[in-house]
Design an enzyme around this catalytic site. Sequence first.
Site, PDB file in Angstrom:
ATOM      1  N   ARG A 142     -32.168 -44.949  15.234  1.00  0.00           N
ATOM      2  CA  ARG A 142     -30.942 -44.542  14.527  1.00  0.00           C
ATOM      3  C   ARG A 142     -30.441 -45.767  13.783  1.00  0.00           C
ATOM      4  O   ARG A 142     -30.140 -46.798  14.381  1.00  0.00           O
ATOM      5  CB  ARG A 142     -29.885 -44.041  15.513  1.00  0.00           C
ATOM      6  N   HIS A 161     -30.647 -36.439   9.026  1.00  0.00           N
ATOM      7  CA  HIS A 161     -30.509 -36.290  10.488  1.00  0.00           C
ATOM      8  C   HIS A 161     -31.388 -35.105  10.927  1.00  0.00           C
ATOM      9  O   HIS A 161     -30.892 -34.047  11.314  1.00  0.00           O
ATOM     10  CB  HIS A 161     -29.033 -36.052  10.838  1.00  0.00           C
ATOM     11  N   GLN A 191     -31.106 -33.162  14.427  1.00  0.00           N
ATOM     12  CA  GLN A 191     -29.941 -32.277  14.509  1.00  0.00           C
ATOM     13  C   GLN A 191     -30.224 -30.932  13.829  1.00  0.00           C
ATOM     14  O   GLN A 191     -29.934 -29.872  14.388  1.00  0.00           O
ATOM     15  CB  GLN A 191     -28.738 -32.960  13.838  1.00  0.00           C
ATOM     16  N   ASP A 219     -19.084 -31.028   8.695  1.00  0.00           N
ATOM     17  CA  ASP A 219     -19.288 -32.334   9.332  1.00  0.00           C
ATOM     18  C   ASP A 219     -18.082 -33.206   8.971  1.00  0.00           C
ATOM     19  O   ASP A 219     -17.282 -32.853   8.096  1.00  0.00           O
ATOM     20  CB  ASP A 219     -20.605 -32.960   8.818  1.00  0.00           C
ATOM     21  N   CYS A 269     -22.178 -30.567  13.753  1.00  0.00           N
ATOM     22  CA  CYS A 269     -23.124 -31.408  14.507  1.00  0.00           C
ATOM     23  C   CYS A 269     -22.433 -32.207  15.602  1.00  0.00           C
ATOM     24  O   CYS A 269     -23.096 -32.653  16.542  1.00  0.00           O
ATOM     25  CB  CYS A 269     -23.882 -32.323  13.560  1.00  0.00           C
ATOM     26  N   ARG A 302     -30.216 -29.669  21.170  1.00  0.00           N
ATOM     27  CA  ARG A 302     -30.832 -30.971  20.846  1.00  0.00           C
ATOM     28  C   ARG A 302     -31.848 -31.330  21.927  1.00  0.00           C
ATOM     29  O   ARG A 302     -32.929 -31.823  21.652  1.00  0.00           O
ATOM     30  CB  ARG A 302     -29.753 -32.074  20.781  1.00  0.00           C
TER      31      ARG A 302
HETATM   32  N1  NVA Z   1     -22.421 -37.522   9.189  1.00  0.00           N
HETATM   33  C1  NVA Z   1     -22.224 -38.014  10.539  1.00  0.00           C
HETATM   34  C2  NVA Z   1     -23.133 -37.308  11.487  1.00  0.00           C
HETATM   35  C3  NVA Z   1     -22.945 -37.720  12.933  1.00  0.00           C
HETATM   36  C4  NVA Z   1     -23.900 -37.008  13.855  1.00  0.00           C
HETATM   37  C5  NVA Z   1     -22.462 -39.516  10.555  1.00  0.00           C
HETATM   38  O1  NVA Z   1     -23.444 -39.964   9.967  1.00  0.00           O
HETATM   39  O2  NVA Z   1     -21.655 -40.230  11.159  1.00  0.00           O
HETATM   40  N1   CP Z   2     -24.766 -35.021  16.517  1.00  0.00           N
HETATM   41  C1   CP Z   2     -25.138 -36.247  16.927  1.00  0.00           C
HETATM   42  O1   CP Z   2     -26.142 -36.811  16.510  1.00  0.00           O
HETATM   43  O2   CP Z   2     -24.314 -36.793  17.863  1.00  0.00           O
HETATM   44  P1   CP Z   2     -24.329 -38.303  18.352  1.00  0.00           P
HETATM   45  O3   CP Z   2     -23.860 -39.159  17.223  1.00  0.00           O
HETATM   46  O4   CP Z   2     -23.381 -38.311  19.535  1.00  0.00           O
HETATM   47  O5   CP Z   2     -25.725 -38.684  18.765  1.00  0.00           O
END
Ligand code: NVA
Ligand code: CP
Length: 308
Positions: free
Chosen positions: A103, A130, A133, A226, A266, A294
Amino acid sequence: MKKDFLTLGQLSEREFWDLMDRTRTIKQRRQKGQVYQPLLGKTLAMVFEKSSTRTRVSFEAGMFQLGGHALFLSPSDTQISRGEEVRDTARVLSRYVDAIMVRTFRQETVEEMARYASVPVINGLTDKFHPCQVLADLFTIQETLGALKCLKIAYIGDGNNMANTLIEGAVRAEMNISLACPKGFEPDKDVLARHMDSTNRHGMSRVELVTDPLEAAKGANVIYTDVWVSMGQEGENAERAKAFKGYQVNQALLDVARPDALVMHCLPAHRGEEITDDVMEGSHSAVFDQAENRLHVQKALLEMLIAG
Ligand code: NVA
Ligand code: CP
């Protein structure tokens, strides 16, 4: 040859539908309390350059349930924060573990990791995509509404990593997607350019970009949203609060969607911003099923990538 999972678009049609089927089987096994351990003795390294609750816990629990082990690696405890290069980290980790989940910020970083690693690399979220997800989201839609093909997703809000991935996911699953984004916050240009020409069997574009949330939500089977401010954008809070005013999933949007429409997010969510508390807690909400799935979908993915 090893296979990576960096974008949803990378999955062939066959691989995508196989993953949906395997997820169903793996979920049922867990619900029946059956032990299934195809990854005995295997290890997953998880590199997190951003925060996480769901991704970390679902991958770690999933590896354990499959008989394997997962290692949580934060940059501050490894040489990554001291500047060790991605290409070196990739080759070293490949000598110890059977797969790597990353990540991070830039999509190019997961691409570089994949290029140098000799084991499968999984994208656990970048600024651009992502895919884990959206696999879980598509599985959730299929399990709840009974199908994917030809259904309409309305995405309301920021044209961010979720929007980009939902476009790829919708096209792969032969769905239609209408995105309502404020001007200046549209999805990635390349992703749009690659998919705008994709048409359904009526010859209409599968991907539609609008600015009015009501227009997107009209007749939708799924309403998705989101956060207004993603990880790494915290400095843009005020500007974004202004731009996204009105881009909220609330009862008014649900009223123009299909009567059995699902509301999806998400997570993590900011109630009162991109979604109202009543809709998030209401009977249409699938947000906790998505989060649960997930675990199941990633177990199917790990099985496919590591055990083959
Ligand atoms: N768009 C959000 C998704 C989190 C799962 C982010 O990147 O923070
Ligand atoms: N939706 C998601 O990826 O959650 P986290 O940021 O908690 O991993």
